[in-house]
Structure formats: structure tokens, C-alpha cells
Motif scaffolding. Structure first.
Motif, PDB file in Angstrom:
ATOM      1  N   THR A   1       8.665   0.889   2.270  1.00 34.69           N
ATOM      2  CA  THR A   1       9.405  -0.006   1.379  1.00 34.69           C
ATOM      3  C   THR A   1      10.143  -1.063   2.203  1.00 34.69           C
ATOM      4  OG1 THR A   1      11.246   1.564   1.397  1.00 34.69           O
ATOM      5  CG2 THR A   1       9.699   1.706  -0.442  1.00 34.69           C
ATOM      6  N   PRO A   2      10.432  -2.217   1.596  1.00 32.55           N
ATOM      7  CA  PRO A   2      11.082  -3.294   2.351  1.00 32.55           C
ATOM      8  C   PRO A   2      12.426  -2.914   2.967  1.00 32.55           C
ATOM      9  CG  PRO A   2      10.141  -4.158   0.321  1.00 32.55           C
ATOM     10  CD  PRO A   2      10.011  -2.670   0.245  1.00 32.55           C
ATOM     11  N   ASP A   3      13.167  -1.996   2.309  1.00 35.68           N
ATOM     12  CA  ASP A   3      14.473  -1.627   2.851  1.00 35.68           C
ATOM     13  C   ASP A   3      14.382  -0.624   3.997  1.00 35.68           C
ATOM     14  OD1 ASP A   3      13.843   0.739   1.580  1.00 35.68           O
ATOM     15  OD2 ASP A   3      15.457   0.647   0.109  1.00 35.68           O
ATOM     16  N   GLY A   4      13.192  -0.142   4.297  1.00 38.05           N
ATOM     17  CA  GLY A   4      13.020   0.795   5.405  1.00 38.05           C
ATOM     18  C   GLY A   4      13.387   2.224   5.089  1.00 38.05           C
ATOM     19  N   ARG A   5      13.871   2.485   3.890  1.00 38.06           N
ATOM     20  CA  ARG A   5      14.310   3.837   3.536  1.00 38.06           C
ATOM     21  C   ARG A   5      13.169   4.743   3.110  1.00 38.06           C
ATOM     22  NH1 ARG A   5      18.250   4.282  -1.158  1.00 38.06           N
ATOM     23  NH2 ARG A   5      17.962   6.469  -0.653  1.00 38.06           N
ATOM     24  N   GLY A   6      12.190   4.172   2.427  1.00 39.28           N
ATOM     25  CA  GLY A   6      11.229   5.012   1.744  1.00 39.28           C
ATOM     26  C   GLY A   6       9.788   4.704   2.060  1.00 39.28           C
ATOM     27  N   ARG A   7       8.909   5.487   1.420  1.00 39.74           N
ATOM     28  CA  ARG A   7       7.466   5.333   1.512  1.00 39.74           C
ATOM     29  C   ARG A   7       6.899   5.434   0.101  1.00 39.74           C
ATOM     30  NH1 ARG A   7       6.132   3.775   6.528  1.00 39.74           N
ATOM     31  NH2 ARG A   7       4.032   4.650   6.250  1.00 39.74           N
ATOM     32  N   TYR A   8       5.698   4.888  -0.112  1.00 36.07           N
ATOM     33  CA  TYR A   8       5.104   4.957  -1.438  1.00 36.07           C
ATOM     34  C   TYR A   8       3.596   4.806  -1.365  1.00 36.07           C
ATOM     35  CZ  TYR A   8       4.595  -0.149  -1.294  1.00 36.07           C
ATOM     36  OH  TYR A   8       4.240  -1.427  -0.955  1.00 36.07           O
ATOM     37  N   ASN A   9       2.924   5.329  -2.394  1.00 40.55           N
ATOM     38  CA  ASN A   9       1.520   5.047  -2.688  1.00 40.55           C
ATOM     39  C   ASN A   9       1.445   4.537  -4.120  1.00 40.55           C
ATOM     40  OD1 ASN A   9       1.004   7.209  -0.459  1.00 40.55           O
ATOM     41  ND2 ASN A   9      -1.043   6.402  -0.896  1.00 40.55           N
ATOM     42  N   HIS A  10       0.639   3.526  -4.366  1.00 38.07           N
ATOM     43  CA  HIS A  10       0.304   3.134  -5.728  1.00 38.07           C
ATOM     44  C   HIS A  10      -0.985   3.838  -6.133  1.00 38.07           C
ATOM     45  CE1 HIS A  10       3.522   0.363  -6.056  1.00 38.07           C
ATOM     46  NE2 HIS A  10       3.010  -0.592  -5.304  1.00 38.07           N
ATOM     47  N   PHE A  11      -1.070   4.163  -7.428  1.00 38.94           N
ATOM     48  CA  PHE A  11      -2.239   4.820  -7.991  1.00 38.94           C
ATOM     49  C   PHE A  11      -2.743   4.002  -9.184  1.00 38.94           C
ATOM     50  CE2 PHE A  11       0.267   7.874  -5.744  1.00 38.94           C
ATOM     51  CZ  PHE A  11      -0.654   8.687  -5.108  1.00 38.94           C
ATOM     52  N   GLN A  12      -3.871   4.397  -9.752  1.00 37.28           N
ATOM     53  CA  GLN A  12      -4.441   3.632 -10.850  1.00 37.28           C
ATOM     54  C   GLN A  12      -3.478   3.501 -12.026  1.00 37.28           C
ATOM     55  OE1 GLN A  12      -8.021   6.162 -10.958  1.00 37.28           O
ATOM     56  NE2 GLN A  12      -9.249   4.273 -10.934  1.00 37.28           N
ATOM     57  N   LYS A  13      -2.698   4.534 -12.261  1.00 33.51           N
ATOM     58  CA  LYS A  13      -1.829   4.531 -13.440  1.00 33.51           C
ATOM     59  C   LYS A  13      -0.387   4.906 -13.090  1.00 33.51           C
ATOM     60  CE  LYS A  13      -5.699   5.717 -16.467  1.00 33.51           C
ATOM     61  NZ  LYS A  13      -6.235   6.705 -17.433  1.00 33.51           N
ATOM     62  N   GLY A  14       0.058   4.511 -11.924  1.00 28.70           N
ATOM     63  CA  GLY A  14       1.441   4.803 -11.567  1.00 28.70           C
ATOM     64  C   GLY A  14       1.663   4.706 -10.073  1.00 28.70           C
ATOM     65  N   SER A  15       2.832   5.161  -9.643  1.00 30.28           N
ATOM     66  CA  SER A  15       3.210   5.128  -8.224  1.00 30.28           C
ATOM     67  C   SER A  15       4.011   6.378  -7.901  1.00 30.28           C
ATOM     68  CB  SER A  15       4.065   3.883  -7.920  1.00 30.28           C
ATOM     69  OG  SER A  15       3.379   2.694  -8.260  1.00 30.28           O
ATOM     70  N   ILE A  16       4.029   6.733  -6.620  1.00 30.52           N
ATOM     71  CA  ILE A  16       4.910   7.795  -6.140  1.00 30.52           C
ATOM     72  C   ILE A  16       5.757   7.223  -5.013  1.00 30.52           C
ATOM     73  CG2 ILE A  16       5.075  10.056  -5.039  1.00 30.52           C
ATOM     74  CD1 ILE A  16       2.454  10.815  -6.387  1.00 30.52           C
ATOM     75  N   TYR A  17       7.078   7.386  -5.154  1.00 32.12           N
ATOM     76  CA  TYR A  17       8.033   6.907  -4.148  1.00 32.12           C
ATOM     77  C   TYR A  17       8.750   8.092  -3.537  1.00 32.12           C
ATOM     78  CZ  TYR A  17       7.559   1.936  -5.095  1.00 32.12           C
ATOM     79  OH  TYR A  17       7.078   0.650  -5.182  1.00 32.12           O
TER      80      TYR A  17
END
Length: 628
Positions: free
Chosen positions: A443-459
Motif C-alpha cells: 500500500t502507498p502508506d507502507g503499512r499494508g499489503r493487498y491482493n485484488h481479486f475478480q470480485k473483491g480485495s484482501i488487505y
């Protein structure tokens, strides 16, 4: 970066014990070693009372699973309601290499027992060593009991410190059927334990003939009844959680001590593949040397390892006398600490694998095509451990540190660690999120990570964990600026609102509600006030707007039944729809002559009243009056 490798809660090293007995033993044992005596002598065991039956009533099964949580693509936590202990016990499982490739197969298991300072957070083997990565290419289910500080994994005689340990019953009577019925685990088992867990590995194996085919003690105390050992164990247990050893097995004269002593019951180990190891206590490759030659700065770990060596030698001598073969590995150096137990885990694997009938080396595999290109571009994911296999209309392949999914529409993308665990909690590729459409990104703030999926995201962040966001809540959250917006990161999964048609998801600074009104955020002190009124189930109902800004840095949110206004000077208060709200509106709301509300409405003779910063409003009968 695999988020599952972040270890913010990584806690203790067994080399930092500070019990009185450790200090005394270290002082007595360091001097001869410093003088050049690098081989410890053999202790003499006390006379052995007759082996008795288990001291606690055995509960024959009856355990149920209360909660299942995936922690990664192949690591799962089970909370098991234990009838014998009366509390939920967490057990984590690392699933076998071919769990997904061969979905009808069952697998042998390896049980990993923790040390004296086991916590209720995580088993030390995954917290302190590379066990998760090491077992990724092994075709075994790895069983990791969590908790049991100072328990010796035994059935205790009586409760102590608010718990009534019945670990032997739980492990040998209650847990196996759950693993066999629900988690494709056979009855072929091995056990590996360090320190306290090493003692327990040998004792449980001897006390439950046929339960384990392999048992390893790494720096275990293997003569618990020899002169001074009950007292030493008592001191150590008091230091690790203030537990009373007499609650465990009674005074040293109680036959229960001998009934759990690996030395005393060594004859019951015939036919089991055995592995025993310990260091010498002197400074080894993973220790920090002190100014005294041969003496590390880990004084407590030094004393404990010398005790382990002495008792292991006595135990090994007994095995030899009984004609019971064992692999004995006395390292020439090293203290009582995790790096040495990690080393031994790797060393013992061939013997363990042969004992439980699984392959020592992983089969050959390779990654090709789009999955291979993605693996090459994401070297953190490690080497492949399986070939490709089919999943929900696409393909997947497992690697040492994660999994890569592929479809023709999404391409190949890796999912790993805690994000992969949340993906599994949501049904993985067959669930509502569908296939991943991006790799794991920062993430831009450097705090987190994420994956986007076809119907949503996980942060994911270390502070909030991993949570999926989808549907209208994701749409509104993204419109407000994702994690950089006013709500911050998600802290929980979306759930249905009880009693009313809608959904709500918690975030760091508030919650997002979705209902027939639309999707809106409720935050901060307004959120707290909303909770006081009963959330959406109270008279306010669902929100009808996001938080708006008014004068003096104030805020407000509209709801079905009224509004909540907040300012730094006045706090947060409700204003119900109806005559009071209309009267306030007639004088300019908070920007008018009576300012912000400073109370909720309350009853007065014949009607109701609400106070504001510079006045009040009354409703008596059908008459509304604004007072200043």
C-alpha cells in the motif's frame, strides 16, 4: 513479500529462562566446562517405583471443533472444545504437500511439542524456527498444539493457576478422531519435542503404546525422578507461569512422577524409532561468546543444556541396557536455544520420514508457462513443491512460500501468507472473491499489503490482520480513498446485520453499512454514540449519509430516525427527526443562535426538552418552542 512471514508476535527464546534453579545450576556447571571438561558425566537415577495407571480419568473423545481459521494457504487453526479440560484448545495444522493435488488421500502426521514457556498465541516451532517452510515439501500433516505452559503435556492431579491440565487425554483421546475424520490424517504418527516437549514426547510414547511410531527428544529432561530433578522441575515451573509441580504429579514421592519419567518407563519404547539429541552447554555457532572461554552470554541456556545432556546420557544408557536402539546425537557445543532445535529438526527428518512411511525427498517438479513466469518474477515464493492442479475452472501450483493461481482471463498471480489464509476462509478460487487479478502489492502508506481479486480485495497489516472487502462496501471504500481515506484499513469481515436486511464491516476508524439506503460510513465519536443507541437495531436505524462537515470543525451523520452531531466543544449527541429537529432547523441548525446540541432529548412535565450550547428546545403537546 509474503505477509505470513511477518512475525510481530514472535516472543521468547528458551535460552532466556531465569529460574532460580537455572541460575544455581549454571553457576555450578559452568566452572568445570570453562576448565576444559566439555563432556558432561552421567547422572544416577533414583530407585524407580512401579509404573502405575494414568492418574487422571481418561475421557474417551467427545471433543468438538468450535472454530476453524485458515492462516495461510496450507496452515489452519482449529479451536477444539475439550471435554477433559473444559476450555477450547487451539491446534494448528500444516497440511501435507499433496493435500490439494490428491484431495482423496490421507496422510501420516508429525506432532510438534513446545517448550516450558509455551504461549496461547502460537506454537514455538512456527514462531521461532523455519518449521513451516521446512515442512512445505513434506507429505505429512504437522500437528502443532498451542498452549500448555509448564504442563509437560500431562494429565494433572488437580487444577492450578486457573487451569486443569489434561493434555495427555486431549492429545491421545480427544484430538485424533477430529484429525482423522475432518483433516485426512492417518493413525501413523511421529512426535518431536524440545525441552519440556522432549520429555513429553518420550513419556507420551511410552505411556500410550502404538500411538507414535517415532519419538524425538531435543534437549529434553529425560530422567525426571533422579536426585534433585523434581525440585529443579518445580523451580522451573514456578518461574514459567508460577505453576506448582505438586498439582501436576504430587510430591516427589508420588508414583505419578515415575509413571511419567522417560527413564523409568523406557522399556515401553521398544519398537519405536527414537532420536535423542542435546548440546554440551558450551558456546556454539549460534551463541554469543562471553569473556570466559567456552562460556556464552546465555548462562541460563547453558545450565539447562547441561541438564539436558546429563539426563539424555542417563536415558540413552538405559535404552542400551534394555537393547532398545536409538539415534543419539550429542553435539560438541550449543546451549538450550531455538537455532539448535531448528538444526536438529532438519537432521532427524530422514529417520522420521522412514519411520512413518513417507518420502524423504520431494518429487521432482517444475513451473512452466504463465505460472512459471510469475514464479520467476516473484522469487520470494520459493521453489515449487507440487505440479499444477485444477481448481474451480483454473489452475494452481504450490510453492514453498505460497500458491500461484491461473486462468486465461486473470493470468497467473501469487497469493501467500495471511492474505492466502483469508482467501481460504472465503472459499479460495471457488468462493465469492474468484481468482486473484494482481500479485501481492504494498500500500502507498507502507503499512499494508493487498491482493485484488475478480470480485473483491484482501488487505493486511500487522496491526489489523487480513480481511476481505467486496461488493458495495468495497466500491464506497475505494471511492473514499481506500485505506488512505477516513476509515483506514478493515479490521473485520463483513457480516449481515442482525434482525435487519443489511451488511456491516468494521474498519480502523469506524464501520461501513450497506442497506436499502445505500452504503455509508459511520466513524469516530459519532460511531460511539450510534452504538449507545443500539446500532442499526435502535431507533436511529441505518445511516443515510456519510459524515458531513459543519462549522467549527463539527461533523454529522444522517440516519433513518434522526441525526448525530458532534463538535470538539459539544461532543456527540442525537437529534431525532420531528418537532425538535424542525425547531432547530428554523433557527439555522448548529450555525444558528443556539449552536450544537449538548444533550439528547429528555422528558419534562408534559413533553420533552433538548439542550443546546446557547439555548434549549421544548415540545409540549403540539407546541415547539426555541429558547435562548
Amino acid at each position: 513479500m509474503r505477509v505470513g512471514l511477518a512475525r510481530a508476535d514472535r516472543r521468547r527464546s528458551h535460552g532466556t529462562y531465569r529460574s532460580k534453579v537455572v541460575g544455581t545450576l549454571a553457576a555450578l556447571l559452568v566452572l568445570p566446562i570453562a576448565a576444559g571438561l566439555t563432556t558432561a558425566g552421567t547422572a544416577t537415577a533414583a530407585p524407580v517405583p512401579a509404573l502405575t495407571a494414568p492418574v487422571a480419568t481418561q475421557n474417551q473423545g467427545g471433543a468438538t471443533v468450535g472454530k476453524v481459521e485458515w492462516l495461510s494457504e496450507r496452515r489452519v487453526a482449529l479451536w477444539i472444545n475439550s471435554p477433559s479440560m473444559g476450555i477450547p484448545i487451539q491446534v494448528q495444522v500444516l497440511l501435507a504437500r499433496d493435500w490439494n493435488v490428491t484431495p482423496t488421500a490421507s496422510f501420516p502426521s508429525v506432532w510438534m511439542l513446545d517448550g516450558l514457556r509455551a504461549t496461547d498465541i502460537e506454537n514455538g516451532w512456527t514462531a521461532e524456527t523455519d518449521a513451516e517452510s521446512f515442512y512445505a515439501d513434506k507429505n505429512v500433516n504437522v500437528i502443532l498444539p498451542v498452549g500448555g505452559q509448564s504442563s509437560f503435556y500431562a494429565d494433572w492431579l488437580k487444577p492450578d493457576n486457573g487451569v486443569f491440565y489434561q493434555w495427555e487425554t486431549f492429545l491421545t483421546k480427544e484430538l485424533p478422531s477430529i484429525l482423522e475424520n475432518d483433516w485426512r490424517t492417518t493413525q501413523t504418527r511421529g512426535v518431536v519435542g524440545l525441552s519440556m516437549g522432549g520429555t513429553a514426547a518420550m513419556a507420551l510414547t511410552a505411556r500410550n503404546p502404538g500411538f507414535f511410531k517415532f519419538a524425538a527428544s531435543l534437549s529434553g529432561i529425560l530422567t525426571t525422578t533422579s536426585l534433585g530433578m523434581p525440585q529443579a522441575i518445580g523451580y522451573a515451573m514456578n518461574d514459567a507461569g508460577q505453576f506448582d509441580s505438586t498439582a501436576m504429579w504430587g510430591p516427589p514421592s508420588n508414583p505419578a512422577w515415575a509413571a511419567h519419567d522417560p527413564y523409568s518407563i523406557a522399556d515401553k519404547l521398544k519398537g519405536v524409532s527414537l532420536y535423542v539429541s542435546s548440546g554440551s552447554g558450551t558456546t556454539g555457532p549460534y551463541d554469543q561468546p562471553s569473556l570466559v572461554p567456552g562460556v556464552s552470554t546465555n548462562y541460563a541456556g547453558m545450565g539447562l543444556e547441561i541438564l539436558a545432556r546429563l539426563t539424555s546420557q542417563t536415558f540413552a544408557t538405559k535404552l542400551n541396557t534394555l537393547g532398545i536402539p536409538a539415534q543419539i546425537n550429542y553435539r560438541p557445543s550449543g546451549t538450550h536455544s531455538w537455532p539448535y532445535w531448528q538444526f536438529e529438526l532438519h537432521q532427524l527428518w530422514p529417520q522420521l520420514a522412514n519411520a512413518i512411511g513417507t518420502d524423504v525427498e520431494k518429487p521432482l517438479c517444475g513451473a512452466s508457462g504463465a505460472i512459471g513466469a510469475t514464479a520467476a518474477a516473484n522469487t520470494w515464493i520459493g521453489d515449487c513443491v507440487t505440479s499444477e492442479y485444477s481448481v474451480a475452472g483454473g489452475l494452481a501450483q504450490d510453492f514453498r512460500n505460497g500458491r500461484i493461481y491461473w486462468t486465461s482471463g486473470t493470468g497467473a498471480n501469487p497469493v501467500a501468507g495471511r492474505i492466502a489464509g483469508e482467501y481460504m476462509n472465503n472459499g479460495a478460487a471457488a468462493g465469492p472473491l474468484g481468482f486473484p487479478t494482481t500479485p501481492e502489492l504494498g500500500t502507498p502508506d507502507g503499512r499494508g499489503r493487498y491482493n485484488h481479486f475478480q470480485k473483491g480485495s484482501i488487505y493486511w497489516t500487522p496491526q489489523t490482520g487480513a480481511h476481505a472487502v467486496s461488493g458495495p462496501i468495497l466500491d464506497e471504500w475505494s471511492r473514499q480513498g481506500w485505506e488512505g481515506g477516513p476509515l483506514g484499513y478493515p479490521v473485520a469481515a463483513a457480516i449481515a446485520t442482525p434482525g435487519k436486511a443489511g451488511n456491516v464491516q468494521g474498519f480502523e476508524i469506524g464501520a461501513m453499512y450497506n442497506s436499502d439506503n445505500g452504503t455509508y460510513a459511520v466513524m469516530g465519536m459519532i460511531m460511539a454514540k450510534y452504538g449507545e443507541q443500539g446500532w442499526e437495531g435502535g431507533w436511529l436505524g441505518f445511516p443515510k449519509s456519510n459524515e458531513g462537515v459543519v462549522k467549527d470543525n463539527g461533523r454529522f451523520t444522517e440516519f433513518d430516525g434522526g441525526n448525530i452531531y458532534w463538535s470538539p466543544a459539544s461532543g456527540a449527541w442525537t437529534v431525532a427527526n420531528g418537532p425538535i429537529f424542525d425547531g432547530w432547523k428554523s433557527v439555522g441548525y448548529e450555525a444558528g443562535k443556539i449552536g450544537f446540541p449538548i444533550s439528547d432529548k429528555f422528558d419534562i412535565p408534559g413533553g420533552v426538552q433538548q439542550n443546546f450550547q446557547f439555548g434549549w428546545i421544548t415540545v409540549i403537546g403540539d407546541k415547539t418552542e426555541v429558547h435562548q
